[in-house]
Design a protein around this motif. Structure first.
Motif, mmCIF file in Angstrom:
data_model
loop_
_atom_site.group_PDB
_atom_site.id
_atom_site.type_symbol
_atom_site.label_atom_id
_atom_site.label_comp_id
_atom_site.label_asym_id
_atom_site.label_seq_id
_atom_site.Cartn_x
_atom_site.Cartn_y
_atom_site.Cartn_z
ATOM 1 N N TRP A 34 0.804 -1.216 0.000
ATOM 2 C CA TRP A 34 0.000 0.000 0.000
ATOM 3 C C TRP A 34 0.844 1.277 0.000
ATOM 4 O O TRP A 34 0.285 2.375 -0.111
ATOM 5 N N THR A 35 2.165 1.133 0.167
ATOM 6 C CA THR A 35 3.038 2.317 0.151
ATOM 7 C C THR A 35 4.215 2.039 -0.796
ATOM 8 O O THR A 35 5.370 2.082 -0.378
ATOM 9 N N PRO A 36 3.907 1.752 -2.086
ATOM 10 C CA PRO A 36 4.968 1.382 -3.025
ATOM 11 C C PRO A 36 5.954 2.518 -3.237
ATOM 12 O O PRO A 36 5.568 3.701 -3.185
ATOM 13 N N ALA A 37 7.228 2.139 -3.455
ATOM 14 C CA ALA A 37 8.233 3.132 -3.868
ATOM 15 C C ALA A 37 8.367 4.255 -2.840
ATOM 16 O O ALA A 37 8.483 5.419 -3.213
ATOM 17 N N THR A 38 8.374 3.912 -1.564
ATOM 18 C CA THR A 38 8.507 4.827 -0.402
ATOM 19 C C THR A 38 7.383 5.859 -0.336
ATOM 20 O O THR A 38 7.505 6.870 0.361
ATOM 21 N N SER A 39 6.248 5.624 -1.029
ATOM 22 C CA SER A 39 5.132 6.568 -0.948
ATOM 23 C C SER A 39 4.386 6.382 0.372
ATOM 24 O O SER A 39 4.680 5.495 1.157
ATOM 25 N N GLY A 40 3.366 7.243 0.577
ATOM 26 C CA GLY A 40 2.563 7.186 1.800
ATOM 27 C C GLY A 40 3.187 8.010 2.904
ATOM 28 O O GLY A 40 4.394 8.294 2.889
ATOM 29 N N ASN A 41 2.360 8.439 3.848
ATOM 30 C CA ASN A 41 2.880 9.087 5.054
ATOM 31 C C ASN A 41 1.858 8.975 6.171
ATOM 32 O O ASN A 41 0.676 8.719 5.936
ATOM 33 N N GLY D 182 9.721 -8.955 -20.345
ATOM 34 C CA GLY D 182 9.930 -8.382 -19.025
ATOM 35 C C GLY D 182 10.317 -6.926 -19.101
ATOM 36 O O GLY D 182 10.072 -6.257 -20.101
ATOM 37 N N ILE D 183 10.907 -6.432 -18.009
ATOM 38 C CA ILE D 183 11.271 -5.024 -17.906
ATOM 39 C C ILE D 183 12.730 -4.891 -17.504
ATOM 40 O O ILE D 183 13.244 -5.714 -16.728
ATOM 41 N N TYR D 184 13.401 -3.866 -18.049
ATOM 42 C CA TYR D 184 14.700 -3.422 -17.536
ATOM 43 C C TYR D 184 14.488 -2.064 -16.886
ATOM 44 O O TYR D 184 13.857 -1.190 -17.482
ATOM 45 N N ALA D 185 14.994 -1.916 -15.658
ATOM 46 C CA ALA D 185 14.896 -0.625 -14.962
ATOM 47 C C ALA D 185 16.235 -0.347 -14.309
ATOM 48 O O ALA D 185 16.974 -1.276 -13.966
ATOM 49 N N TRP D 186 16.554 0.917 -14.115
ATOM 50 C CA TRP D 186 17.867 1.267 -13.567
ATOM 51 C C TRP D 186 17.798 2.495 -12.666
ATOM 52 O O TRP D 186 16.761 3.175 -12.602
ATOM 53 N N GLY D 187 18.910 2.758 -11.978
ATOM 54 C CA GLY D 187 18.975 3.914 -11.098
ATOM 55 C C GLY D 187 20.408 4.167 -10.664
ATOM 56 O O GLY D 187 21.287 3.319 -10.876
ATOM 57 N N ASP D 191 18.704 1.210 -4.393
ATOM 58 C CA ASP D 191 17.421 1.639 -3.842
ATOM 59 C C ASP D 191 16.606 2.433 -4.853
ATOM 60 O O ASP D 191 15.381 2.256 -4.958
ATOM 61 N N GLY D 192 17.268 3.321 -5.572
ATOM 62 C CA GLY D 192 16.569 4.113 -6.578
ATOM 63 C C GLY D 192 16.054 3.251 -7.718
ATOM 64 O O GLY D 192 14.914 3.412 -8.180
ATOM 65 N N ALA D 193 16.889 2.318 -8.181
ATOM 66 C CA ALA D 193 16.455 1.416 -9.258
ATOM 67 C C ALA D 193 15.252 0.598 -8.800
ATOM 68 O O ALA D 193 14.286 0.403 -9.556
ATOM 69 N N ALA D 194 15.289 0.122 -7.561
ATOM 70 C CA ALA D 194 14.170 -0.668 -7.023
ATOM 71 C C ALA D 194 12.915 0.197 -6.900
ATOM 72 O O ALA D 194 11.799 -0.269 -7.174
ATOM 73 N N ARG D 195 13.096 1.451 -6.477
ATOM 74 C CA ARG D 195 11.938 2.364 -6.365
ATOM 75 C C ARG D 195 11.313 2.585 -7.743
ATOM 76 O O ARG D 195 10.096 2.570 -7.899
ATOM 77 N N HIS D 196 12.164 2.769 -8.756
ATOM 78 C CA HIS D 196 11.656 2.934 -10.119
ATOM 79 C C HIS D 196 10.871 1.708 -10.575
ATOM 80 O O HIS D 196 9.773 1.823 -11.122
ATOM 81 N N LEU D 197 11.434 0.535 -10.336
ATOM 82 C CA LEU D 197 10.782 -0.691 -10.796
ATOM 83 C C LEU D 197 9.457 -0.906 -10.061
ATOM 84 O O LEU D 197 8.432 -1.258 -10.676
#
Lengths: 215, 215, 215, 215
Positions: A34-41, D182-187, D191-197
């Protein structure tokens, strides 16, 4: 973060208990996606009236009490910490609802999609669900509850102005949606706010399942 | 809760074993999201015939044996404890089905949505599923099983009256739905009741997936 | 079950390792909801050629090595144990496919629903998925793989006869569906069989998502 | 694997920290079902410029630092280890994007299905989602972001050539899809790459939910 941890350790029992409950809820909701990608607060009102809000960018699945930022008695935050950009929306709810001590904001898939599909409508209406009784003060499924939706905006003053009419009424719905963005939900204590959010996310999932044209 | 824990510790082996099994099932179903917002309730019949029902408002993911309320030999609960409001529906099933020793009530998404979509029909009919054999006494997929649906009501007497015709028949379906509300399922032991509920929730998920008009 | 545990402890290294791998896979698939209501069954070929099959009714999420039943050298099971009713389907696969040492049978939602929706067709065809390369011997997405579907039957002899034509061909598809029932998948080792099953369940989920008429 | 573990233990702090973060992300994404049947692959750039890529066939839910393969200073891998066949796509991204230090490739259901449904289009466009702000450099929901889709190919040179135009532009979208794959994502960091994905997978799930013709 040690300094911040100290601040929390010195708080009264009620405030510490709200913070502990909030951290548990944040981890649980994070695990659900429910808080993907560090979203939510998230925030709680302390017993002395100050509002503690999560810092910006924290991974909510791993939230720690020290990720909650505490203003000092003059409302000033320590140097170098950055509270969530949406802090004004939390403060507005506490101002309008004196009995509320916890505010939760998440981006679940159901919340995001439903807020976009219902766009142009004033809100989403729920009727005939037993789970409506999870909302404080609701005693029957045979009631219509409207969940308001406001347009999204990066300007927090304009966003708060759009939410204002819904907060100033005595609606039994302890939450509102922001289009394409997420949900704000609240309650007198953390457990109640979490129960409200869990119930509304469940109802929105039902809403989405029922929109299937085969029905 | 200490007092209540004591009461359970003094029970016979069969009753303690049913309570332990029920607690494990409640936690498992809670983790699956079948008892959102503290909804759902559970009961077992003790070896001496008394019925133990979960107290109102417990978070079922964290259920403890002491969350089950035990009437004394005269059927009276201790002061200050509040059993689930739906206790009469549990008692009705035990009265109608002497072989049943466990009753489970949950609010899974599939149960809630299916009960609303099928409204106006007498029930939902399942045919040609191997998993129907998970229901006690069913030996083949080549059978039609009807899961009854009754209208929701906040008056437990009226709700029980609506369920009565289904309970007094010898239907092989060990469960019924309440519209927009949830499911009641039962079995001779906790494991069998859980197997019934798990199978029916699975079949309702299939039912929803298959309603897609693209099929 | 102690007797049975002993039998397994005395097996050779390869057989013990297959049983350990099978137990881990069964628990994992059980956690995903692929063996609801104690459904599903599993087997491995031991190094001496005997086939060990799971006993009837075990909760696969909690499978133990002792839940696998071992015939003695004359093919006789110990008194009082009941192997899965579908044991003949496992034995047929081992007979037709001498290189196969593991057979997995589950009832995932995707498998159950897809097998019913595609009824009347010979099978479900997959094309242009990179994940097809998870099937042994498949080197490209640019291939068409057909997953056969056979009608369900409570008579194991008739069910095996329906599967026979698919097993006797050199099809690259290491699995078949039974309508409204589940999937059988196999591989040279437990890991390969599990990879096949995981890939096909994924592809069936894609198949169901893509059937949405909005596409 | 001991040899490989040694190599990693001797790395500088930044490189070791990237590898540790990558292993945690791989396990998390594996648990979500994003790398079914041992699919997916991951890499990080070490502080000395070398690229460490996961070996072929590893179960990503159980990834260990030693599953990352390190070329020596001349770019040569140790005998007998086999890096992912898609290593050239990882290397291409690091070459085109000097600030990028982590590349993630997964096969989630949303990614696979969306890439097939949108076929024939240049890409999938997202607009009006608050979660777009999870992409580095994006400050508002009121923006249109296009996620490119390229045709699948087993020839890595041709696949890289198809991706090249998207990598050489300054698009704010840190990812591309391969059709049915599938998908390729980067950062800049793991942590940033994972947040993007995580953000893009969430948006693709919303995209799929919203395609329902009932909307």
């Amino acid at each position: 973060m040690n300094a911040s941890t100290h601040v929390i350790d010195k708080l009264d029992l009620i405030s510490r208990s709200r913070i502990r409950a909030l951290v548990a809820v944040a981890r649980d909701f994070g695990q659900r996606g429910w808080t993907p990608a560090t979203s939510g607060n998230y925030s709680v009102r302390l017993d002395d009236g100050r509002i503690a809000v999560t810092r910006s960018g924290a991974d909510k699945r791993l939230l720690e009490p020290s990720d909650l930022l505490l203003p000092d008695k003059d409302g000033i935050l320590a140097d170098g910490v950055r509270p969530s950009a949406e802090t004004p929306l939390h403060l507005q709810i506490y101002r309008q609802k004196p009995a509320v001590n916890a505010v939760l904001h998440v981006h679940s898939p159901a919340v995001t999609v439903a807020s976009r599909l219902a766009v142009g409508q004033q809100g989403i209406r729920f009727h005939n669900y037993e789970l409506l009784k999870a909302l404080s003060g609701v005693e029957t499924h045979d009631i219509e509850i409207e969940l308001p939706i406001i347009a999204n905006d990066q300007d927090m003053t304009r966003l708060a102005a759009a939410a204002e009419p819904f907060l100033s009424t005595a609606s039994p719905c302890p939450a509102y949606l922001i289009e394409g963005h997420g949900i704000y939900a609240w309650g007198e204590e953390v457990d109640g706010a979490a129960r409200h959010l869990e119930a509304i996310d469940f109802l929105l999932n039902c809403y989405l399942l029922e929109r299937n044209p085969g029905s």
